[in-house]
Write a protein that holds these residues in place. Structure first.
Motif: not given
Ligand SMILES: N[C@@H](CCC(=O)N[C@@H](CS)C(=O)NCC(=O)O)C(=O)O
Length: 213
Positions: A12, A14-15, A36, A38
């Motif tokens: 992802a 954000w990581s 992607e 999650d």
């Protein structure tokens, strides 16, 4: 015609660790797909992801039928397997210092600067939770050691080690992208002029804008 083996990175945007691997791919100019995943889904880590990463973390990496997990292994493979600029110095001492910084960031700075300070101070407020002030306060002395060590270990020739981008920069930059948003960073960065200069320069690299979450 040689077959082109597709590069896929599972994770992802954000990581922090996914961004480290993406920075390596960007700096080497390797084309890749970010798929992607999650890992915090309410239903748990997707089953198919556990076949790529039995510990349920991100990133996981594929190059054709070759699979890897653990960011340190992924970025070193990317550096060794693809042409382009070298992300690891050949000089034994410079290489050891890059590896020392990577190890230090991985073992100490990531948890302290990202989880204990940035997540508590910035993300909790964004998500409408109360920041855990005790956790932040306990992290401050550890953060100071991380920053003074990074200052002491790094050179001042434009990059953390040497005069070109290395894995040390690629590990540090995603951590700094989070940490520098925290109000605590201003005070902690006092006396770390070398790091401030490095961050101001590195944050504007193309690879950083292309991997911005
Ligand atoms: N040692 C792993 C760490 C990877 C890691 O912790 N990734 C985080 C995202 S930045 C994650 O998957 N967190 C999910 C969890 O903690 O369950 C590596 O170097 O790749």
């Amino acid at each position: 015609m040689p077959t082109i083996e597709v590069v896929k990175l599972y994770g992802a945007a954000w990581s922090v660790y996914v961004r480290i691997a993406r920075l390596a791919l960007e700096e080497k100019e390797v084309k890749y797909d970010l798929v992607e995943v999650d890992v915090f889904a309410e239903t748990g880590v997707p089953k198919e992801h556990l076949t790529r990463h039995p510990f349920g973390r991100i990133p996981a990496f594929e190059h054709g039928d070759f699979r890897l997990y653990e960011t340190g292994a992924i970025v070193r493979y990317i550096d060794d397997a693809f042409p382009g600029r070298k992300l690891q110095p050949t000089d034994p001492r410079a290489r050891a210092k890059v590896n020392q910084i990577v190890g230090m960031l991985d073992a100490y700075a990531y948890r302290t600067l990202v989880w204990d300070i940035y997540v508590e101070s910035v993300v909790s407020v964004r998500e409408g939770r109360l920041a855990n002030q005790a956790k932040i306060a306990a992290a401050l002395p550890r953060a100071a050691v991380c920053l003074s060590e990074l200052t002491r270990l790094s050179d001042s020739r434009g990059f953390l080690i040497g005069d070109g981008v290395t894995l040390a920069d690629l590990y540090a930059a995603p951590i700094f992208a989070c940490f520098m948003q925290a109000p605590e960073a201003a005070l902690l960065m006092q006396g770390c002029g070398k790091l401030t200069d490095w961050w101001q320069r590195f944050a504007t690299r193309d690879s950083m804008s292309r991997t911005s979450p």
